[in-house]
Write a protein that holds these residues in place. Sequence first.
Motif, mmCIF file in Angstrom:
data_model
loop_
_atom_site.group_PDB
_atom_site.id
_atom_site.type_symbol
_atom_site.label_atom_id
_atom_site.label_comp_id
_atom_site.label_asym_id
_atom_site.label_seq_id
_atom_site.Cartn_x
_atom_site.Cartn_y
_atom_site.Cartn_z
ATOM 1 N N PHE A 185 54.969 15.296 36.332
ATOM 2 C CA PHE A 185 54.529 14.817 37.837
ATOM 3 C C PHE A 185 54.144 13.398 37.839
ATOM 4 C CE2 PHE A 185 52.728 19.630 37.920
ATOM 5 C CZ PHE A 185 53.561 19.690 38.879
ATOM 6 N N ALA A 186 53.673 12.777 37.008
ATOM 7 C CA ALA A 186 53.287 11.302 37.079
ATOM 8 C C ALA A 186 54.622 10.443 37.080
ATOM 9 C CB ALA A 186 52.452 10.975 35.835
ATOM 10 N N ARG A 187 55.507 10.754 36.249
ATOM 11 C CA ARG A 187 56.917 10.068 36.054
ATOM 12 C C ARG A 187 57.443 10.147 37.465
ATOM 13 N NH1 ARG A 187 61.701 10.332 33.549
ATOM 14 N NH2 ARG A 187 61.322 12.624 33.378
ATOM 15 N N PHE A 188 57.302 10.931 38.253
ATOM 16 C CA PHE A 188 58.064 11.073 39.502
ATOM 17 C C PHE A 188 57.059 10.732 40.882
ATOM 18 C CE2 PHE A 188 60.995 13.728 36.794
ATOM 19 C CZ PHE A 188 62.074 13.044 37.253
ATOM 20 N N GLY A 189 56.200 10.187 40.508
ATOM 21 C CA GLY A 189 55.251 9.573 41.352
ATOM 22 C C GLY A 189 53.951 10.311 42.065
ATOM 23 N N PHE A 190 53.820 11.422 41.507
ATOM 24 C CA PHE A 190 52.482 12.293 41.689
ATOM 25 C C PHE A 190 51.487 11.631 40.819
ATOM 26 C CE2 PHE A 190 55.576 15.209 43.032
ATOM 27 C CZ PHE A 190 55.325 15.718 44.341
ATOM 28 N N ARG A 191 50.095 11.560 41.456
ATOM 29 C CA ARG A 191 48.991 11.009 40.774
ATOM 30 C C ARG A 191 48.684 12.326 39.839
ATOM 31 N NH1 ARG A 191 45.724 6.391 42.854
ATOM 32 N NH2 ARG A 191 47.240 5.255 44.064
ATOM 33 N N PRO A 192 48.447 12.264 38.475
ATOM 34 C CA PRO A 192 48.059 13.662 37.576
ATOM 35 C C PRO A 192 46.769 13.807 37.820
ATOM 36 C CG PRO A 192 48.183 11.544 36.218
ATOM 37 C CD PRO A 192 48.745 11.241 37.641
ATOM 38 N N VAL A 193 46.246 15.164 37.453
ATOM 39 C CA VAL A 193 44.899 15.640 37.559
ATOM 40 C C VAL A 193 44.340 15.680 36.217
ATOM 41 C CG1 VAL A 193 45.375 17.016 39.621
ATOM 42 C CG2 VAL A 193 45.735 18.117 37.446
ATOM 43 N N ASP A 194 45.204 15.260 35.295
ATOM 44 C CA ASP A 194 44.635 15.069 33.809
ATOM 45 C C ASP A 194 44.489 13.643 33.585
ATOM 46 O OD1 ASP A 194 45.190 14.194 30.886
ATOM 47 O OD2 ASP A 194 45.722 16.664 30.703
ATOM 48 N N GLU A 195 43.127 13.440 33.136
ATOM 49 C CA GLU A 195 42.663 12.002 33.103
ATOM 50 C C GLU A 195 43.287 10.991 32.128
ATOM 51 O OE1 GLU A 195 40.894 10.288 35.319
ATOM 52 O OE2 GLU A 195 40.567 12.157 36.600
ATOM 53 N N ALA A 196 43.694 11.921 30.958
ATOM 54 C CA ALA A 196 44.327 11.067 29.755
ATOM 55 C C ALA A 196 45.668 10.723 30.350
ATOM 56 C CB ALA A 196 44.531 11.950 28.638
ATOM 57 N N ILE A 197 46.212 11.404 30.982
ATOM 58 C CA ILE A 197 47.719 11.046 31.640
ATOM 59 C C ILE A 197 47.554 10.100 32.731
ATOM 60 C CG2 ILE A 197 49.965 11.911 32.536
ATOM 61 C CD1 ILE A 197 49.108 12.838 29.694
ATOM 62 N N ASN A 198 46.576 10.388 33.678
ATOM 63 C CA ASN A 198 46.262 9.256 34.706
ATOM 64 C C ASN A 198 46.052 7.809 34.105
ATOM 65 O OD1 ASN A 198 45.716 8.742 37.420
ATOM 66 N ND2 ASN A 198 43.849 9.143 37.482
ATOM 67 N N THR A 199 45.390 7.882 33.086
ATOM 68 C CA THR A 199 45.206 6.463 32.143
ATOM 69 C C THR A 199 46.511 6.020 32.011
ATOM 70 O OG1 THR A 199 42.766 7.051 31.734
ATOM 71 C CG2 THR A 199 43.889 5.402 30.571
ATOM 72 N N GLU A 200 47.288 7.001 31.283
ATOM 73 C CA GLU A 200 48.510 6.536 30.625
ATOM 74 C C GLU A 200 49.328 5.932 31.642
ATOM 75 O OE1 GLU A 200 52.527 8.710 28.682
ATOM 76 O OE2 GLU A 200 50.410 9.545 28.541
ATOM 77 N N PHE A 201 49.206 6.247 33.120
ATOM 78 C CA PHE A 201 50.242 5.531 34.218
ATOM 79 C C PHE A 201 49.522 4.928 35.065
ATOM 80 C CE2 PHE A 201 52.747 9.270 32.531
ATOM 81 C CZ PHE A 201 54.060 9.088 32.775
ATOM 82 N N ALA A 202 48.287 4.279 34.596
ATOM 83 C CA ALA A 202 47.429 3.601 35.624
ATOM 84 C C ALA A 202 48.080 2.182 36.214
ATOM 85 C CB ALA A 202 46.347 3.034 34.719
ATOM 86 N N ASP A 203 49.114 1.679 35.392
ATOM 87 C CA ASP A 203 49.975 0.563 36.121
ATOM 88 C C ASP A 203 50.553 0.906 37.200
ATOM 89 O OD1 ASP A 203 48.802 -0.846 34.364
ATOM 90 O OD2 ASP A 203 50.422 -1.104 32.917
ATOM 91 N N GLN A 204 51.146 2.217 37.236
ATOM 92 C CA GLN A 204 52.064 2.848 38.228
ATOM 93 C C GLN A 204 51.302 3.016 39.605
ATOM 94 O OE1 GLN A 204 55.375 5.597 37.523
ATOM 95 N NE2 GLN A 204 54.101 6.996 38.563
ATOM 96 N N PHE A 205 50.179 3.213 39.802
ATOM 97 C CA PHE A 205 49.266 3.699 40.884
ATOM 98 C C PHE A 205 48.135 2.842 41.137
ATOM 99 C CE2 PHE A 205 50.270 7.683 38.412
ATOM 100 C CZ PHE A 205 51.452 8.319 39.515
#
Length: 361
Positions: free
Chosen positions: A303-323
Amino acid sequence: MLFSSLQRLAARLKGRSPQRFLSFLSTGFVLSLLLAFVSTGFSACSVVDNGNVVELTLVSNAVTEAAYREIMPLFAADWEQKHQQKVVFNQSYGGSGTQSRAVIEGLPADIVDLALELDVEKIEAAGLIQPGWQDRVPNGAIAHQSVAALVTRSGNPKSISTWADLAQVDVSVITANPRTSGGARWNFLALWGSITQAGGDQQTALNYTTQVFENIPILPRDAREATDAFFQQGQGDVLINYENEIILAKLNGQDISYLVPETNISIDNPVAVIDANVDQHGTREVAEAFVQFLFTPAAQREFARFGFRPVDEAINTEFADQFPPVTNLFTIADLGGWNTVQQKFFDEGGVFDQIQADLTK
């Protein structure tokens, strides 16, 4: 492939009243299903007698397609490893309201992922989903999120940086019609909440939102038409759109200038199992497992790779630079919940109609 898919649909409709079936014909529903089967790749595979293959049908709003095409094989591999059973997915993507109506009219969805909670509640009201569906899965049945973003012309010639800039007299704004588009309702609420959730009162919000709509030259039917008006027809100085749509476009090589306002609405798209259908199809176990899988790190990462903000905090942190950070994120609950919001803003005679009437005086 198309013929066998329609055979399965006919089998699943067996026993429905003649009037219900004829209503499909009168509304052009069969044609829409044909187009869905052709355009979205419904599988020709059916359930094998020995149970080695199970078939799931996902009906979702259009913006999720890229992510789900990656998530489905991950789930299928995980399920097969654990249960020695193959999973084959049928898929249909389209406007959330259209998808909701299709399911109510007989599209045999096992799972839905729709833009608005209201659209899922309509399926519940039709008796296809049991009450309490939001509480049966994590995070209130919200598996992915987005926010509203402002797309500008290259170089941002109007120097748009905040929601307030959309009310300037020389700024032309493009968004879809909130009466016909679920995405446009999120856009409208983002505008309204940019005032009320930042300390402003209702009258100030009304004045501001009216000013913005005075700057809107057309109201396309849906988000896709609004995007076409901005990019293909060259209308407007700024387009209000989902952040995930913009990130996906950039992944596909488009050069897009955009910004994410720091005060923003959490665009929450709910997912639900269609209880009546999974019980009829014998797919409840695998359908519920798939919905649970959407909250795993593997699915959240897609979900994060394709632009959605994840609801899993760890994955959200992993993609922080994208959002880009949103310092003041509000939800539909902060505005009173969907039932209140729908009645107040979008039902006949609501705030949106009042704004439109004031602009035509």
